[in-house]
Motif scaffolding. Structure first.
Motif, PDB file in Angstrom:
ATOM      1  N   HIS A 166      52.054 -67.752   3.369  1.00 24.43           N
ATOM      2  CA  HIS A 166      51.952 -68.677   4.494  1.00 24.43           C
ATOM      3  C   HIS A 166      53.233 -68.724   5.320  1.00 24.43           C
ATOM      4  CE1 HIS A 166      48.029 -69.700   3.028  1.00 24.43           C
ATOM      5  NE2 HIS A 166      48.568 -69.713   1.823  1.00 24.43           N
ATOM      6  N   CYS A 176      44.511 -69.809   9.705  1.00 20.66           N
ATOM      7  CA  CYS A 176      44.534 -69.699   8.250  1.00 20.66           C
ATOM      8  C   CYS A 176      43.936 -70.980   7.664  1.00 20.66           C
ATOM      9  CB  CYS A 176      45.984 -69.516   7.800  1.00 20.66           C
ATOM     10  SG  CYS A 176      46.172 -69.286   6.025  1.00 20.66           S
ATOM     11  N   CYS A 178      44.967 -72.727   5.505  1.00 21.11           N
ATOM     12  CA  CYS A 178      46.014 -73.709   5.186  1.00 21.11           C
ATOM     13  C   CYS A 178      46.274 -74.645   6.353  1.00 21.11           C
ATOM     14  CB  CYS A 178      47.309 -72.990   4.803  1.00 21.11           C
ATOM     15  SG  CYS A 178      48.194 -72.285   6.197  1.00 21.11           S
ATOM     16  N   CYS A 183      49.568 -66.718   9.652  1.00 18.30           N
ATOM     17  CA  CYS A 183      50.147 -66.544   8.322  1.00 18.30           C
ATOM     18  C   CYS A 183      50.037 -65.077   7.875  1.00 18.30           C
ATOM     19  CB  CYS A 183      49.417 -67.415   7.306  1.00 18.30           C
ATOM     20  SG  CYS A 183      49.715 -69.168   7.521  1.00 18.30           S
TER      21      CYS A 183
HETATM   22 ZN   LIG Z   1      48.359 -70.075   5.864  1.00 15.40          ZN
END
Ligand SMILES: [Zn+2]
Length: 306
Positions: A166, A176, A178, A183
């Protein structure tokens, strides 16, 4: 009193989003017996997952009592090694997993992040043995890894060091899960590989097979993903100046299909190239058993320190 015979072995449990791998491992990191169970079917909460772990432990021990258990979890583990703080693919949420499992099994248990365990496996019995400054990049569905400084795996202040996947390589790049964009793992992971090869939903091994058979899209996918791998590794080398960079994880089993373009890209993107030694990019020794072997190495170290 427990009358079961004490085994010479230790158990490593690798707890992933879709499977639990239980290995009986000896003092030298050799896997003596292996059991794999699905952690998806019928697992809805922490109790369901822990039932699967207990079954895997029982099967792999086959009546003997192990000397200790190491649990490698696909999630963030706190600095004390007690709690799984956050694990997007597991039902544990800020949960004191270590003590609960230890009480349930009546065994000493250590708990650690799976990529950190994989790094320990290479330090204790693999490509990072005897290395003072090194890095492991684990290329699987995403990217994880670990940093070795003075022969020890760095945990970070909160236990979360080594989440290389990340770090951003493309401003405003691909979204992403996340929550960030651009990332590294959106460009250099198994998921990126199968997407680029037009084989979404397949495993990276299928792309490797196609590439070896001469499939142009598959070869191009490895070239592109390998090049992105080299970009991120160049960033890590700029920060850490390691002796060696070890590439593990399922995608690394493709070997030079991945590593040749990655080495080329690393040499292109590394600051000071031509005026420094570019660290070798080498494959990990431990394949899918890296997490369990590393978790057992930590269980053994914990026992030696008691
Ligand atoms: Zn990420």
């Amino acid at each position: 009193m427990d009358r079961r015979p004490v085994s010479d072995g230790w158990v490593g449990l690798d707890v992933g989003g879709t499977k639990v791998l239980a290995d009986l491992v000896d003092d030298h990191g050799q896997v003596l017996r292996s059991v794999r169970l699905s952690s998806r079917d019928g697992v809805e909460d922490a109790a369901g997952l822990e039932d699967v772990l207990s079954r895997a432990l029982e099967l792999v021990c086959d009546g003997a009592r192990p000397r200790g258990v190491g649990v490698a979890a696909a999630g963030f583990v706190d600095a004390a090694g007690e709690r799984v703080v956050f694990a997007p693919h597991l039902p544990w949420r800020d949960d004191a997993v270590r003590e609960r499992l230890s009480t349930r099994w009546g065994l000493d248990v250590v708990l650690e992040n799976d990529a950190t365990c994989a790094t320990w496996a290479e330090v204790e019995h693999g490509a990072l043995a005897g290395v003072a400054q090194g890095v492991l990049v684990a290329v699987g569905t995403g990217i994880g890894g670990g940093v070795v400084v003075h022969g020890e795996v760095v945990r970070g202040a909160g236990g979360m060091a080594g989440e290389f996947g990340h770090t951003r390589v493309v401003p405003q790049g691909r979204p992403c899960p996340c929550g960030l964009r651009g990332c590294w793992e959106q460009y250099a992971s198994g998921r990126a590989l199968v997407a680029r090869a037009g084989r979404a939903g397949e495993r990276g091994g299928g792309v490797a097979e196609a590439a070896r058979a001469g499939d142009r899209e598959a070869v191009a996918a490895f070239e592109e993903v390998g090049a992105w791998l080299g970009v991120g590794v160049a960033n890590l080398v700029a920060v850490l100046d390691p002796e060696v960079v070890v590439v593990g994880g399922g995608v690394a089993e493709a070997g030079d299909l991945l590593l040749t373009p990655a080495r080329r890209s690393l040499a292109e993107h590394l600051v000071g190239a031509g005026h420094r030694v570019t660290p070798p990019l080498v494959p990990a020794v431990h394949g899918e058993h890296a997490g369990t072997v590393g978790a057992v190495a930590l269980a053994r170290r914990a026992a030696a320190a008691r």
